[in-house]
Design a protein around this motif. Sequence first.
Motif, mmCIF file in Angstrom:
data_model
loop_
_atom_site.group_PDB
_atom_site.id
_atom_site.type_symbol
_atom_site.label_atom_id
_atom_site.label_comp_id
_atom_site.label_asym_id
_atom_site.label_seq_id
_atom_site.Cartn_x
_atom_site.Cartn_y
_atom_site.Cartn_z
ATOM 1 N N LYS A 78 0.867 -1.184 0.000
ATOM 2 C CA LYS A 78 0.000 0.000 0.000
ATOM 3 C C LYS A 78 0.898 1.226 0.000
ATOM 4 N N THR A 79 0.534 2.211 -0.805
ATOM 5 C CA THR A 79 1.426 3.353 -0.981
ATOM 6 C C THR A 79 1.095 4.547 -0.103
ATOM 7 N N TRP A 80 -0.074 4.585 0.518
ATOM 8 C CA TRP A 80 -0.436 5.796 1.257
ATOM 9 C C TRP A 80 0.502 6.118 2.417
ATOM 10 N N PRO A 81 1.056 5.127 3.169
ATOM 11 C CA PRO A 81 1.991 5.522 4.228
ATOM 12 C C PRO A 81 3.267 6.156 3.668
ATOM 13 N N ILE A 82 3.693 5.701 2.505
ATOM 14 C CA ILE A 82 4.895 6.256 1.890
ATOM 15 C C ILE A 82 4.611 7.676 1.403
ATOM 16 N N TRP A 83 3.441 7.865 0.786
ATOM 17 C CA TRP A 83 3.070 9.214 0.348
ATOM 18 C C TRP A 83 2.953 10.156 1.543
ATOM 19 N N ALA A 84 2.437 9.652 2.674
ATOM 20 C CA ALA A 84 2.323 10.484 3.881
ATOM 21 C C ALA A 84 3.708 10.880 4.394
ATOM 22 N N GLY A 85 4.660 9.951 4.359
ATOM 23 C CA GLY A 85 6.019 10.270 4.783
ATOM 24 C C GLY A 85 6.678 11.297 3.886
ATOM 25 N N ILE A 86 6.467 11.169 2.580
ATOM 26 C CA ILE A 86 7.021 12.136 1.634
ATOM 27 C C ILE A 86 6.402 13.512 1.866
ATOM 28 N N ALA A 87 5.073 13.557 2.040
ATOM 29 C CA ALA A 87 4.394 14.835 2.272
ATOM 30 C C ALA A 87 4.882 15.485 3.559
ATOM 31 N N PHE A 88 5.063 14.690 4.611
ATOM 32 C CA PHE A 88 5.546 15.242 5.882
ATOM 33 C C PHE A 88 6.939 15.844 5.721
ATOM 34 N N LEU A 89 7.831 15.111 5.078
ATOM 35 C CA LEU A 89 9.187 15.635 4.885
ATOM 36 C C LEU A 89 9.188 16.925 4.069
ATOM 37 N N LEU A 90 8.418 16.936 2.990
ATOM 38 C CA LEU A 90 8.422 18.115 2.123
ATOM 39 C C LEU A 90 7.735 19.314 2.780
ATOM 40 N N LEU A 91 6.589 19.077 3.418
ATOM 41 C CA LEU A 91 5.827 20.189 3.976
ATOM 42 C C LEU A 91 6.369 20.683 5.316
ATOM 43 N N CYS A 92 6.844 19.783 6.149
ATOM 44 C CA CYS A 92 7.280 20.182 7.492
ATOM 45 C C CYS A 92 8.782 20.390 7.606
ATOM 46 N N GLY A 93 9.563 19.762 6.773
ATOM 47 C CA GLY A 93 11.012 19.887 6.870
ATOM 48 C C GLY A 93 11.614 20.755 5.798
ATOM 49 N N PHE A 94 11.392 20.365 4.562
ATOM 50 C CA PHE A 94 12.071 21.048 3.465
ATOM 51 C C PHE A 94 11.384 22.334 3.025
ATOM 52 N N SER A 95 10.205 22.648 3.554
ATOM 53 C CA SER A 95 9.555 23.912 3.208
ATOM 54 C C SER A 95 10.326 25.101 3.775
ATOM 55 N N LEU A 96 11.189 24.854 4.728
ATOM 56 C CA LEU A 96 11.993 25.920 5.326
ATOM 57 C C LEU A 96 12.912 26.579 4.302
ATOM 58 N N TYR A 97 13.507 25.802 3.437
ATOM 59 C CA TYR A 97 14.535 26.328 2.537
ATOM 60 C C TYR A 97 13.987 27.259 1.454
ATOM 61 N N PRO A 98 12.851 26.960 0.790
ATOM 62 C CA PRO A 98 12.287 27.954 -0.126
ATOM 63 C C PRO A 98 11.838 29.224 0.609
ATOM 64 N N ALA A 99 11.381 29.080 1.858
ATOM 65 C CA ALA A 99 10.973 30.258 2.626
ATOM 66 C C ALA A 99 12.177 31.152 2.928
ATOM 67 N N ILE A 100 13.324 30.548 3.220
ATOM 68 C CA ILE A 100 14.542 31.339 3.447
ATOM 69 C C ILE A 100 14.932 32.082 2.170
ATOM 70 N N VAL A 101 14.881 31.399 1.044
ATOM 71 C CA VAL A 101 15.221 32.030 -0.234
ATOM 72 C C VAL A 101 14.265 33.182 -0.525
ATOM 73 N N TYR A 102 12.975 32.950 -0.285
ATOM 74 C CA TYR A 102 12.000 34.014 -0.517
ATOM 75 C C TYR A 102 12.244 35.189 0.429
ATOM 76 N N GLY A 103 12.556 34.917 1.693
ATOM 77 C CA GLY A 103 12.848 35.981 2.650
ATOM 78 C C GLY A 103 14.062 36.797 2.238
ATOM 79 N N LEU A 104 15.108 36.120 1.758
ATOM 80 C CA LEU A 104 16.289 36.842 1.291
ATOM 81 C C LEU A 104 15.980 37.667 0.042
#
Length: 135
Positions: free
Chosen positions: A20-46
């Motif tokens: 089943k793929t939904w747990p994997i999709w949930a893990g990917i979404a969590f990493l992208l939305l909660c972890g890696f969303s910081l870096y585009p926000a820093i670029v936008y702030g700069l």
Amino acid sequence: SLGAVYRFVARVLSVSRNRKTWPIWAGIAFLLLCGFSLYPAIVYGLWRMAHPLTKFGAMGWLVACGVHFAAMTVQLGLMYAWSKNRWWNALLFPLGGGISLAIYCKALKQCFTGRFEWRGVNYSLKQSAPVAKQV
């Protein structure tokens, strides 16, 4: 080796949930939305600092990024410390998060194809039909 660990974790993720793929999709979404969303926000702030809309520039964006980074690092550091690892490993989140994304992507591929490698042998899983209960 790191390659063997990579294949092992991807295999466990894909096979342990009956592919089943939904747990994997949930893990990917969590990493992208909660972890890696910081870096585009820093670029936008700069970028906003260089092209301000108000007299404050982008201080709000950069302060929010600093708070996000501090909260994320403290939480990861606590988890590492509780598991008897060095707390400063939390600073390596971009590396670990990238490796986690690669593992999730390999697990998704294995879920869709049903093929994986174990101890040098390639296996192909076929989706089996549910077995009826005998009365």
